[in-house]
Enzyme design. Structure first.
Site, PDB file in Angstrom:
ATOM      1  N   SER A   1       0.889  -1.460  -0.232  1.00 18.66           N
ATOM      2  CA  SER A   1       0.152  -0.315  -0.162  1.00 18.66           C
ATOM      3  C   SER A   1       1.088   1.097   0.199  1.00 18.66           C
ATOM      4  CB  SER A   1      -0.828   0.048   0.908  1.00 18.66           C
ATOM      5  OG  SER A   1      -1.380   1.032   0.967  1.00 18.66           O
TER       6      SER A   1
ATOM      7  N   LYS B   1      -4.824   4.012  -3.118  1.00 16.37           N
ATOM      8  CA  LYS B   1      -4.110   3.088  -2.525  1.00 16.37           C
ATOM      9  C   LYS B   1      -5.428   2.950  -0.795  1.00 16.37           C
ATOM     10  CE  LYS B   1      -0.399   2.760  -3.832  1.00 16.37           C
ATOM     11  NZ  LYS B   1       0.207   0.915  -4.152  1.00 16.37           N
TER      12      LYS B   1
END
Ligand code: COA
Length: 286
Positions: free
Chosen positions: A152, A170
């Site tokens: 991420s 994200k």
């Protein structure tokens, strides 16, 4: 781990012997380092990416660890191609224990002028690509009681100039990670994410540091330096190993403290002003 140590000096080189791992974006950067770390502790690794020549070269280097390495080309935006790549790896290795959704795309763009297709492209690669990866691996992970690891970024929860498209993608990945932990826990599948900070030598940081200079980034990191890809990879191995057998739904931040910068420029200005005032007081002491 300071980054100078080799992973195999710190954990057993047989920690994941015989395990099978699939890494998207595994031809370079952080994801290559993750593939390398898995192979160094005994895992068979498939690396997936868009460019077959790049994957073949990376696979050849990974083979020095002596485990089985497969180059499995696919664009993560193409769900069918990814299904085929994941199935190929599972067939070659006799199953799949860990899937790493690492492929990403990034560039700076002001929210008011990025084209809808530019925004969509990043969401397609990062978020859709991550979903395709998890979905393709599900049947295999159900059998192995394996795990999913998402790569991420702090943009998922920190507002970040010229990164609206990345933040949206994200943030979606973080939410997907948590939902899959909840839904697939009953199948014995764990789902976690790693949030890397600025990592030296990567394409991502080249894109994010070049326009502003590396000093601006280093100044924002409490540890005062860029991270090394190996420092992300070590955590990927730990999270995918029996050392983390009861960890699921976790976001593990490996960013040197970058995410603590709070109000950013304001925090820096406060620190500078307070330091200057203390220095002035010290200097005026008799
Ligand atoms: N600023 C604004 N828009 C941009 C851009 C930039 N720097 N780079 C690409 N775009 C836009 C394009 O203009 C296009 O939109 P349009 O059709 O409206 O003009 C859209 O994004 C797609 O671009 P394209 O180059 O066709 O996409 P691609 O699929 O070939 O490449 C990217 C995907 C854009 C993410 C490319 O940068 C890439 O391949 N990145 C992979 C490597 C990477 O980013 N690594 C870092 C990971 S953290």
């Amino acid at each position: 781990m300071t980054g100078a140590s080799r992973l195999t000096d710190l954990v057993s080189p047989t920690l994941l012997t015989g395990r099978a791992v699939f890494v998207t974006g595994g031809g370079s950067g952080i994801n290559y380092a993750i593939a390398d770390a898995f192979a160094s502790v005994g895992a068979n690794v498939a690396i997936c990416g868009r460019t077959p020549e790049k994957l073949d070269a990376a696979a050849e280097t990974l083979r020095r660890h002596g485990t089985r390495i497969l180059a499995a080309p696919a664009d993560v935006r193409d769900a069918e191609a990814l299904d085929a790549a994941v199935d190929l790896a599972a067939t070659e290795f006799g199953g799949l224990d860990t899937v790493v959704a690492g492929a990403a795309g990034n560039f700076y763009a002001p929210a008011e002028s990025i084209s809808p297709n530019g925004f969509r492209t990043v969401v397609d690669i990062d978020l859709l690509g991550s979903f395709h990866t998890a979905r393709a691996a599900f049947d295999h992970l159900k059998v192995s009681h394996g795990s999913i690891l998402f790569v991420s970024a702090g943009q998922a929860y920190l507002s970040f100039s010229h990164q609206a498209h990345v933040g949206a993608a994200k943030a979606g990945i973080e939410n997907l990670m948590a939902n899959l932990a909840l839904e697939w826990g009953r199948h014995g599948i764990r789902s976690n994410s790693i949030v890397p900070g600025p990592i030296e030598g990567t394409e991502g940081m080249k894109r994010l540091a070049e326009p502003v200079g590396t000093d601006a980034w280093t100044a924002a990191v409490p540890l005062g330096r860029f991270g090394r890809a190996e420092e992300i990879a070590a955590m990927a191995v730990v999270l995918s190993s029996p050392l983390a057998s009861y960890i699921t739904g976790a976001r593990v931040v490996v960013d040197g403290g970058l995410g603590l910068s709070g109000l950013g420029a304001l925090s820096r200005t406060i620190a500078e002003a307070v330091t200057a005032s203390r220095t002035e007081k010290e200097a005026s002491k008799p």
